[in-house]
Design an enzyme around this catalytic site. Sequence first.
Site, PDB file in Angstrom:
ATOM      1  N   LYS A 151       0.831  -1.218   0.000  1.00 36.99           N
ATOM      2  CA  LYS A 151       0.000   0.000   0.000  1.00 36.99           C
ATOM      3  C   LYS A 151       0.863   1.263   0.000  1.00 36.99           C
ATOM      4  O   LYS A 151       0.658   2.166  -0.801  1.00 36.99           O
ATOM      5  CB  LYS A 151      -0.926   0.029   1.232  1.00 36.99           C
ATOM      6  CG  LYS A 151      -1.894  -1.131   1.299  1.00 36.99           C
ATOM      7  CD  LYS A 151      -2.777  -1.042   2.536  1.00 36.99           C
ATOM      8  CE  LYS A 151      -2.034  -1.161   3.841  1.00 36.99           C
ATOM      9  NZ  LYS A 151      -1.377  -2.463   4.072  1.00 36.99           N
ATOM     10  N   ARG A 199      -9.275   1.554   9.361  1.00 38.19           N
ATOM     11  CA  ARG A 199      -8.908   0.176   9.664  1.00 38.19           C
ATOM     12  C   ARG A 199     -10.036  -0.575  10.354  1.00 38.19           C
ATOM     13  O   ARG A 199      -9.870  -1.742  10.706  1.00 38.19           O
ATOM     14  CB  ARG A 199      -7.683   0.162  10.574  1.00 38.19           C
ATOM     15  CG  ARG A 199      -6.384  -0.179   9.806  1.00 38.19           C
ATOM     16  CD  ARG A 199      -5.289  -0.115  10.806  1.00 38.19           C
ATOM     17  NE  ARG A 199      -4.127  -0.899  10.589  1.00 38.19           N
ATOM     18  CZ  ARG A 199      -3.012  -0.443  10.002  1.00 38.19           C
ATOM     19  NH1 ARG A 199      -2.987   0.731   9.429  1.00 38.19           N
ATOM     20  NH2 ARG A 199      -1.947  -1.191   9.976  1.00 38.19           N
ATOM     21  N   ARG A 220      11.325  -5.931   4.748  1.00 42.02           N
ATOM     22  CA  ARG A 220      11.107  -4.479   4.648  1.00 42.02           C
ATOM     23  C   ARG A 220      12.129  -3.714   5.490  1.00 42.02           C
ATOM     24  O   ARG A 220      12.404  -4.069   6.628  1.00 42.02           O
ATOM     25  CB  ARG A 220       9.695  -4.128   5.128  1.00 42.02           C
ATOM     26  CG  ARG A 220       9.478  -2.633   5.258  1.00 42.02           C
ATOM     27  CD  ARG A 220       8.028  -2.236   5.247  1.00 42.02           C
ATOM     28  NE  ARG A 220       7.220  -2.868   6.271  1.00 42.02           N
ATOM     29  CZ  ARG A 220       5.885  -2.811   6.305  1.00 42.02           C
ATOM     30  NH1 ARG A 220       5.223  -2.161   5.367  1.00 42.02           N
ATOM     31  NH2 ARG A 220       5.217  -3.413   7.270  1.00 42.02           N
ATOM     32  N   ARG A 262      11.437  -2.167  11.168  1.00 42.30           N
ATOM     33  CA  ARG A 262      10.439  -1.730  12.136  1.00 42.30           C
ATOM     34  C   ARG A 262      10.294  -2.778  13.238  1.00 42.30           C
ATOM     35  O   ARG A 262      10.271  -3.967  12.958  1.00 42.30           O
ATOM     36  CB  ARG A 262       9.082  -1.548  11.437  1.00 42.30           C
ATOM     37  CG  ARG A 262       8.947  -0.231  10.713  1.00 42.30           C
ATOM     38  CD  ARG A 262       7.743  -0.208   9.802  1.00 42.30           C
ATOM     39  NE  ARG A 262       6.508  -0.702  10.418  1.00 42.30           N
ATOM     40  CZ  ARG A 262       5.321  -0.706   9.809  1.00 42.30           C
ATOM     41  NH1 ARG A 262       5.223  -0.231   8.568  1.00 42.30           N
ATOM     42  NH2 ARG A 262       4.254  -1.163  10.406  1.00 42.30           N
ATOM     43  N   ARG A 315      -0.728  -8.700  13.721  1.00 43.84           N
ATOM     44  CA  ARG A 315      -1.190  -7.649  12.802  1.00 43.84           C
ATOM     45  C   ARG A 315      -2.050  -8.246  11.694  1.00 43.84           C
ATOM     46  O   ARG A 315      -3.049  -7.655  11.292  1.00 43.84           O
ATOM     47  CB  ARG A 315       0.006  -6.887  12.225  1.00 43.84           C
ATOM     48  CG  ARG A 315       0.609  -5.941  13.262  1.00 43.84           C
ATOM     49  CD  ARG A 315       1.956  -5.417  12.856  1.00 43.84           C
ATOM     50  NE  ARG A 315       1.907  -4.700  11.605  1.00 43.84           N
ATOM     51  CZ  ARG A 315       2.934  -4.584  10.763  1.00 43.84           C
ATOM     52  NH1 ARG A 315       4.081  -5.164  11.047  1.00 43.84           N
ATOM     53  NH2 ARG A 315       2.805  -3.898   9.666  1.00 43.84           N
TER      54      ARG A 315
HETATM   55  P1  ADP Z   1       2.185  -1.889   3.229  1.00 43.33           P
HETATM   56  O1  ADP Z   1       2.182  -0.383   3.207  1.00 43.33           O
HETATM   57  O2  ADP Z   1       0.975  -2.482   2.546  1.00 43.33           O
HETATM   58  O3  ADP Z   1       2.408  -2.473   4.583  1.00 43.33           O
HETATM   59  P2  ADP Z   1       4.769  -1.610   1.848  1.00 43.33           P
HETATM   60  O4  ADP Z   1       4.469  -0.687   0.713  1.00 43.33           O
HETATM   61  O5  ADP Z   1       5.530  -1.064   2.998  1.00 43.33           O
HETATM   62  O6  ADP Z   1       3.417  -2.366   2.333  1.00 43.33           O
HETATM   63  O7  ADP Z   1       5.552  -2.856   1.220  1.00 43.33           O
HETATM   64  C1  ADP Z   1       5.976  -3.952   2.042  1.00 43.33           C
HETATM   65  C2  ADP Z   1       7.363  -4.438   1.586  1.00 43.33           C
HETATM   66  O8  ADP Z   1       7.225  -5.073   0.298  1.00 43.33           O
HETATM   67  C3  ADP Z   1       8.388  -3.325   1.389  1.00 43.33           C
HETATM   68  O9  ADP Z   1       9.632  -3.846   1.793  1.00 43.33           O
HETATM   69  C4  ADP Z   1       8.358  -3.042  -0.111  1.00 43.33           C
HETATM   70  O10 ADP Z   1       9.624  -2.574  -0.582  1.00 43.33           O
HETATM   71  C5  ADP Z   1       8.029  -4.419  -0.684  1.00 43.33           C
HETATM   72  N1  ADP Z   1       7.180  -4.357  -1.892  1.00 43.33           N
HETATM   73  C6  ADP Z   1       6.162  -3.500  -2.150  1.00 43.33           C
HETATM   74  N2  ADP Z   1       5.582  -3.782  -3.339  1.00 43.33           N
HETATM   75  C7  ADP Z   1       6.245  -4.858  -3.840  1.00 43.33           C
HETATM   76  C8  ADP Z   1       6.127  -5.636  -5.049  1.00 43.33           C
HETATM   77  N3  ADP Z   1       5.186  -5.354  -5.982  1.00 43.33           N
HETATM   78  N4  ADP Z   1       6.969  -6.675  -5.226  1.00 43.33           N
HETATM   79  C9  ADP Z   1       7.911  -6.956  -4.281  1.00 43.33           C
HETATM   80  N5  ADP Z   1       8.080  -6.271  -3.133  1.00 43.33           N
HETATM   81  C10 ADP Z   1       7.262  -5.240  -2.910  1.00 43.33           C
HETATM   82  P1  AMP Z   2       1.125   0.517   9.490  1.00 42.78           P
HETATM   83  O1  AMP Z   2       2.319   1.403   9.303  1.00 42.78           O
HETATM   84  O2  AMP Z   2      -0.047   0.933   8.659  1.00 42.78           O
HETATM   85  O3  AMP Z   2       1.457  -0.943   9.333  1.00 42.78           O
HETATM   86  O4  AMP Z   2       0.662   0.728  11.004  1.00 42.78           O
HETATM   87  C1  AMP Z   2       1.509   0.413  12.091  1.00 42.78           C
HETATM   88  C2  AMP Z   2       0.706   0.406  13.396  1.00 42.78           C
HETATM   89  O5  AMP Z   2       0.190   1.724  13.684  1.00 42.78           O
HETATM   90  C3  AMP Z   2      -0.524  -0.501  13.424  1.00 42.78           C
HETATM   91  O6  AMP Z   2      -0.197  -1.852  13.714  1.00 42.78           O
HETATM   92  C4  AMP Z   2      -1.361   0.167  14.525  1.00 42.78           C
HETATM   93  O7  AMP Z   2      -0.863  -0.143  15.805  1.00 42.78           O
HETATM   94  C5  AMP Z   2      -1.101   1.643  14.276  1.00 42.78           C
HETATM   95  N1  AMP Z   2      -2.085   2.192  13.319  1.00 42.78           N
HETATM   96  C6  AMP Z   2      -1.833   2.649  12.040  1.00 42.78           C
HETATM   97  N2  AMP Z   2      -2.962   3.079  11.454  1.00 42.78           N
HETATM   98  C7  AMP Z   2      -3.953   2.897  12.353  1.00 42.78           C
HETATM   99  C8  AMP Z   2      -5.371   3.140  12.338  1.00 42.78           C
HETATM  100  N3  AMP Z   2      -5.988   3.625  11.268  1.00 42.78           N
HETATM  101  N4  AMP Z   2      -6.072   2.834  13.448  1.00 42.78           N
HETATM  102  C9  AMP Z   2      -5.487   2.352  14.547  1.00 42.78           C
HETATM  103  N5  AMP Z   2      -4.165   2.076  14.625  1.00 42.78           N
HETATM  104  C10 AMP Z   2      -3.410   2.347  13.541  1.00 42.78           C
END
Ligand code: ADP
Ligand code: AMP
Length: 229
Positions: free
Chosen positions: A17, A92, A130, A163, A174
């Site tokens: 995302k 969420r 990541r 992270r 999660r």
């Molecule tokens: P989200 O925001 O949904 O948690 P991220 O955008 O942070 O996901 O992506 C999660 C991990 O996957 C990151 O390390 C990113 O670089 C990698 N990633 C994102 N899109 C792709 C893809 N299409 N193919 C391979 N790896 C990806």
């Molecule tokens: P994310 O970066 O989206 O994976 O979010 C990391 C963490 O932040 C989540 O596991 C939650 O603990 C908190 N968080 C992020 N967005 C929300 C939301 N919309 N509502 C509640 N908690 C959130």
Amino acid sequence: MAKRTYLVFLGVPGAGKGTQAQLLAQALEIPQISTGDIFRYNLKHETELGLLAKSYMERGELVPDAVTVRMVAERLGQPDAAQGAILDGFPRNLAQAQALDGMTAPHGGVAAVPLIRVSDEEALRRITGRRVCRTCGAVYHVEFNPPRRPGLCDLDGGELYQREDDRPETVRNRLYVYYKQTSPLIGYYFCKGLLVEIDGAQTIQAVQAELRAVLERKGVQVPQTEGTP
Ligand code: ADP
Ligand code: AMP
Ligand code: ZN
């Protein structure tokens, strides 16, 4: 009042995302608003909000709605969001989705909700590898999207870190929280005719191209920019 473009990105943690929202935000010239990023920023700077969010984030639980909704309302009111925003990680749960409807209704509501689909196995692989820049928050993957120099951000040379909540113990919870609380939003937005499904199991560029194509079909114009796939 002028219509604004509000997009909501759905998908399991690790679906991509943030990666996709960042690329699209550049083209649409509206901000990507990641509630997770805002919480992490507050955690780093040890603000009251950060301290409140900490215990929830460590466990992979949702931060309480009242706090989260107020934070998003404030963020959407800032000048750079005057034409709309891409929301990544919010809403969420149903209460947050209803709150967002209230906030966006005067401006034409949410325009479309891309759901990025990947298998749980792929999401776990993506989360495990990541890495995030300590300075600017840019997202990399050790294998799938590596930086030019290992451990350092391409944009500013900042240190890349894993992270806390990307460790396996927290990741499982999660995913559980996603299925229990967030996945009902798929039905919620489907019934409103806003859901668009994207195959996330492709390269980053291919996902972006599919995303732009389906958004165009929903009436969201995406200008061609440099680096457009
Ligand atoms: P989200 O925001 O949904 O948690 P991220 O955008 O942070 O996901 O992506 C999660 C991990 O996957 C990151 O390390 C990113 O670089 C990698 N990633 C994102 N899109 C792709 C893809 N299409 N193919 C391979 N790896 C990806
Ligand atoms: P994310 O970066 O989206 O994976 O979010 C990391 C963490 O932040 C989540 O596991 C939650 O603990 C908190 N968080 C992020 N967005 C929300 C939301 N919309 N509502 C509640 N908690 C959130
Ligand atoms: Zn950086």
